[in-house]
Design a protein around this motif. Structure first.
Motif, PDB file in Angstrom:
ATOM      1  N   LEU A 116       0.814  -1.209   0.000  1.00 61.29           N
ATOM      2  CA  LEU A 116       0.000   0.000   0.000  1.00 61.29           C
ATOM      3  C   LEU A 116       0.852   1.266   0.000  1.00 61.29           C
ATOM      4  CD1 LEU A 116      -2.916  -0.936   2.432  1.00 61.29           C
ATOM      5  CD2 LEU A 116      -2.924  -0.926  -0.060  1.00 61.29           C
ATOM      6  N   VAL A 117       1.919   1.280   0.792  1.00 58.94           N
ATOM      7  CA  VAL A 117       2.802   2.456   0.810  1.00 58.94           C
ATOM      8  C   VAL A 117       3.444   2.648  -0.557  1.00 58.94           C
ATOM      9  CG1 VAL A 117       4.963   3.369   1.752  1.00 58.94           C
ATOM     10  CG2 VAL A 117       3.231   2.436   3.286  1.00 58.94           C
ATOM     11  N   ASP A 118       3.876   1.560  -1.164  1.00 62.08           N
ATOM     12  CA  ASP A 118       4.518   1.646  -2.470  1.00 62.08           C
ATOM     13  C   ASP A 118       3.543   2.163  -3.524  1.00 62.08           C
ATOM     14  OD1 ASP A 118       7.188   0.679  -3.810  1.00 62.08           O
ATOM     15  OD2 ASP A 118       5.600   0.049  -5.180  1.00 62.08           O
ATOM     16  N   PHE A 119       2.306   1.667  -3.471  1.00 59.90           N
ATOM     17  CA  PHE A 119       1.315   2.030  -4.490  1.00 59.90           C
ATOM     18  C   PHE A 119       0.829   3.460  -4.321  1.00 59.90           C
ATOM     19  CE2 PHE A 119      -2.877   2.359  -6.356  1.00 59.90           C
ATOM     20  CZ  PHE A 119      -2.786   1.633  -7.533  1.00 59.90           C
ATOM     21  N   TYR A 120       0.423   3.822  -3.095  1.00 59.87           N
ATOM     22  CA  TYR A 120      -0.261   5.097  -2.892  1.00 59.87           C
ATOM     23  C   TYR A 120       0.664   6.255  -2.547  1.00 59.87           C
ATOM     24  CZ  TYR A 120      -4.711   2.635  -3.046  1.00 59.87           C
ATOM     25  OH  TYR A 120      -5.791   1.893  -3.466  1.00 59.87           O
ATOM     26  N   VAL A 121       1.789   5.978  -1.896  1.00 58.00           N
ATOM     27  CA  VAL A 121       2.648   7.059  -1.419  1.00 58.00           C
ATOM     28  C   VAL A 121       3.863   7.267  -2.319  1.00 58.00           C
ATOM     29  CG1 VAL A 121       3.992   7.933   0.537  1.00 58.00           C
ATOM     30  CG2 VAL A 121       1.904   6.604   0.954  1.00 58.00           C
ATOM     31  N   ILE A 122       4.539   6.174  -2.663  1.00 58.29           N
ATOM     32  CA  ILE A 122       5.788   6.301  -3.421  1.00 58.29           C
ATOM     33  C   ILE A 122       5.525   6.432  -4.914  1.00 58.29           C
ATOM     34  CG2 ILE A 122       7.960   5.160  -4.012  1.00 58.29           C
ATOM     35  CD1 ILE A 122       7.875   3.887  -1.213  1.00 58.29           C
ATOM     36  N   HIS A 123       4.788   5.475  -5.480  1.00 53.05           N
ATOM     37  CA  HIS A 123       4.561   5.486  -6.931  1.00 53.05           C
ATOM     38  C   HIS A 123       3.263   6.182  -7.331  1.00 53.05           C
ATOM     39  CE1 HIS A 123       7.893   2.907  -8.325  1.00 53.05           C
ATOM     40  NE2 HIS A 123       7.803   2.363  -7.129  1.00 53.05           N
ATOM     41  N   ARG A 124       2.390   6.428  -6.349  1.00 46.22           N
ATOM     42  CA  ARG A 124       1.121   7.116  -6.609  1.00 46.22           C
ATOM     43  C   ARG A 124       0.327   6.448  -7.726  1.00 46.22           C
ATOM     44  NH1 ARG A 124       5.046  10.782  -6.204  1.00 46.22           N
ATOM     45  NH2 ARG A 124       4.989  11.315  -8.408  1.00 46.22           N
ATOM     46  N   GLY A 125       0.348   5.129  -7.746  1.00 43.61           N
ATOM     47  CA  GLY A 125      -0.449   4.367  -8.690  1.00 43.61           C
ATOM     48  C   GLY A 125       0.145   4.230 -10.074  1.00 43.61           C
ATOM     49  N   HIS A 126       1.324   4.795 -10.316  1.00 40.85           N
ATOM     50  CA  HIS A 126       1.918   4.759 -11.645  1.00 40.85           C
ATOM     51  C   HIS A 126       2.959   3.641 -11.717  1.00 40.85           C
ATOM     52  CE1 HIS A 126       0.239   8.589 -13.272  1.00 40.85           C
ATOM     53  NE2 HIS A 126       0.028   8.771 -11.981  1.00 40.85           N
ATOM     54  N   TYR A 127       2.655   2.616 -12.478  1.00 37.80           N
ATOM     55  CA  TYR A 127       3.563   1.481 -12.656  1.00 37.80           C
ATOM     56  C   TYR A 127       3.709   1.153 -14.137  1.00 37.80           C
ATOM     57  CZ  TYR A 127       3.273   0.393  -7.648  1.00 37.80           C
ATOM     58  OH  TYR A 127       3.349   0.435  -6.281  1.00 37.80           O
ATOM     59  N   ASP A 128       4.830   0.569 -14.459  1.00 37.79           N
ATOM     60  CA  ASP A 128       5.055   0.040 -15.796  1.00 37.79           C
ATOM     61  C   ASP A 128       4.493  -1.389 -15.789  1.00 37.79           C
ATOM     62  OD1 ASP A 128       5.921  -0.895 -18.203  1.00 37.79           O
ATOM     63  OD2 ASP A 128       8.051  -0.476 -17.869  1.00 37.79           O
ATOM     64  N   VAL A 129       3.247  -1.542 -16.250  1.00 38.83           N
ATOM     65  CA  VAL A 129       2.562  -2.829 -16.153  1.00 38.83           C
ATOM     66  C   VAL A 129       3.298  -3.907 -16.935  1.00 38.83           C
ATOM     67  CG1 VAL A 129       0.400  -4.049 -16.620  1.00 38.83           C
ATOM     68  CG2 VAL A 129       0.347  -1.697 -15.771  1.00 38.83           C
ATOM     69  N   ALA A 130       3.861  -3.543 -18.098  1.00 40.38           N
ATOM     70  CA  ALA A 130       4.604  -4.527 -18.890  1.00 40.38           C
ATOM     71  C   ALA A 130       5.780  -5.092 -18.107  1.00 40.38           C
ATOM     72  CB  ALA A 130       5.092  -3.888 -20.193  1.00 40.38           C
TER      73      ALA A 130
END
Length: 467
Positions: free
Chosen positions: A363-377
């Protein structure tokens, strides 16, 4: 019927195949929580002498606290279009994510075995067949729903939610009418037993975390994370709180009956319709338990596949994977003793200690650090930018688990801090704060180019392409 049986696996779901509404999550999560297991969990507070009002208060607070975490996981689904556990590759690396995956699989099988025994015993009581045969029938029906996958699970649980509300009202009326019909269970409320029930209820919700976005990943991106969050939160709390409260009320005057055979006793509580109520309660157990086969199927694919997985999975592969986990859980339920099931519940509690740090990191990685932006590939590729093993995340996870140990309080182990606190178990809180705080401290300077990475799955990624 072909369109009802899910064919995709752990690859990202392309926007063209997204469907459903965020509100569909409300009846789904209500149904998954509105079970006899929830009622027996609510009875724990009475059994340890916490008293009715403190138990009810702990049930409400604990579920609300735990549900916040699982609902935030649910909100990840429409943004990434990915199953829950494969997202761990973005934090732990391609192979590093195998650790939380395997822990989640063990937890799934444990829950499946326990729920199968409860459902099987009820079927045996209704039909007069041997208990082992009841377990087989219960688990076979569970497998059929899990095999069909996402759409059928949603449809079945949506229908069960409507029926469960009717049964819940009838049972509450009967429970209140019977209140005071027998001497009340002894009560000696303390902060320790109050907080224990609060922790158990929070844990009930947090253990959904490893598979919660599995049931929101097909939602269109436009449905949004906020609506997904709130419908999940409301549904899961409504189901768990009401059935746990029912169990607590009944346990005040019928604790022994509830402990010996909760489903049969609850079905006979109302003055009429006992067989129908029993069938509904069994179907509710089946609807909830199918997640404990669908979950390890998804987590298993996330563990063994070397890329994103094929865009479509054959019915044979799906049948073998879900069936294999089902056979293991059925064998556990049939051939191992009641003492083992007690030990199994202790094992699941230890697995909770293992999974809480994962929740915080994710959750910290998703919402705080990356703010939902990931390279899905990259998430679905062995050669992606997230690497094979992220040792910082593995180290953070290990430190958090070690930090939990002094605070643990369970039948198998009581830590020194828990002893000093009078048996209060705050290990899960320690795990959350240590894992989340340390992961943020080590990764807070990570730079994210919001224009470079997408929060949704494009068609090339979803079709199984490897970066």
């Amino acid at each position: 019927m072909a369109t009802l049986i899910e064919q995709r696996s752990i690859g990202a779901i392309p926007e063209a195949e997204r469907h459903g509404k965020a509100w569909h999550l409300l009846p789904l999560w209500f149904s998954l929580n509105a079970t006899v297991m929830a009622a027996t969990t609510g009875a724990i507070g009475i059994s340890i002498g916490a008293g009715l009002m403190p138990t009810l208060l702990a049930i409400v607070i604990g579920n609300l606290v735990g549900a916040v975490f699982m609902a935030y996981h649910s909100a990840q689904g429409p943004q990434l279009g990915l199953p829950q556990m494969i997202q761990s590759r973005a934090q732990f690396g391609f192979f590093g994510a195998a650790l939380p995956n395997l822990l989640a699989i063990i937890m799934y099988i444990g829950y499946f075995a326990g729920a199968g025994v409860i459902g099987g015993q009820a079927i045996a009581s209704i039909t007069g067949i041997p208990t082992w045969a009841g377990i087989v029938i219960c688990n076979a029906l569970t497998w059929a729903i899990a095999f069909a996958g996402y759409r059928i699970i949603h449809l079945f649980d949506r229908a069960m939610a409507v029926v469960s509300v009717i049964v819940l009202v009838l049972l509450f009326i009967a429970a209140i009418a019977h209140y005071g019909s027998a001497p009340a269970a002894p009560a000696k409320p303390t902060f320790a037993n109050f907080f224990l029930i609060l922790s158990i209820c929070a844990s009930w919700q947090i253990t959904f975390a490893p598979y919660v976005s599995d049931y929101s990943r097909y939602l269109p991106t436009a449905q949004g994370g906020a609506k997904t969050f709130w419908y999940t939160l409301i549904g899961t709390c409504a189901g768990a709180i009401t059935f746990m409260a029912l169990g607590a009320i009944v346990a005040v005057y019928a604790l022994d009956s509830l402990n010996s055979d909760a489903l049969v006793y609850l079905s006979k509580l109302a003055p009429f319709g006992a067989p129908v109520i029993a069938v509904v309660l069994v179907l509710g157990m089946i609807g909830a338990n199918c997640d404990n086969l669908y979950g390890p199927y998804m987590a298993g694919l996330s563990t063994v596949t070397q890329a994103g997985g094929p865009p479509h999975v054959s019915r044979l592969v799906r049948a073998c994977a879900t069936g294999g986990f089902g056979l293991i859980g059925t064998a556990i339920g049939i051939f191992l003793s009641g003492d083992f099931l007690t030990n199994l519940s202790n094992l699941i509690l230890f697995l909770l200690y293992m999974l809480v740090p994962w929740t915080a990191i994710n959750l910290v990685d998703f919402y705080v650090i990356h703010r939902g932006h990931y390279d899905v590939a990259s998430i679905v590729s062995m050669r992606g930018r997230y690497g094979l093993v992220n040792w910082k995340a593995i180290g953070t996870y290990a430190i958090a688990v070690i930090a939990e140990v002094p605070f643990m309080s369970c039948p198998l182990f009581v830590g020194p801090v828990a002893t000093a606190l009078g048996g209060v178990d705050i290990a899960w809180l320690v795990g959350l704060f240590v894992a989340g705080g340390l992961h943020y401290a080590l990764n807070r300077h990570t730079t994210i180019d919001d224009a470079e990475y997408t929060i949704t799955a494009d068609s090339s990624v979803a079709s199984g392409a490897v970066a």
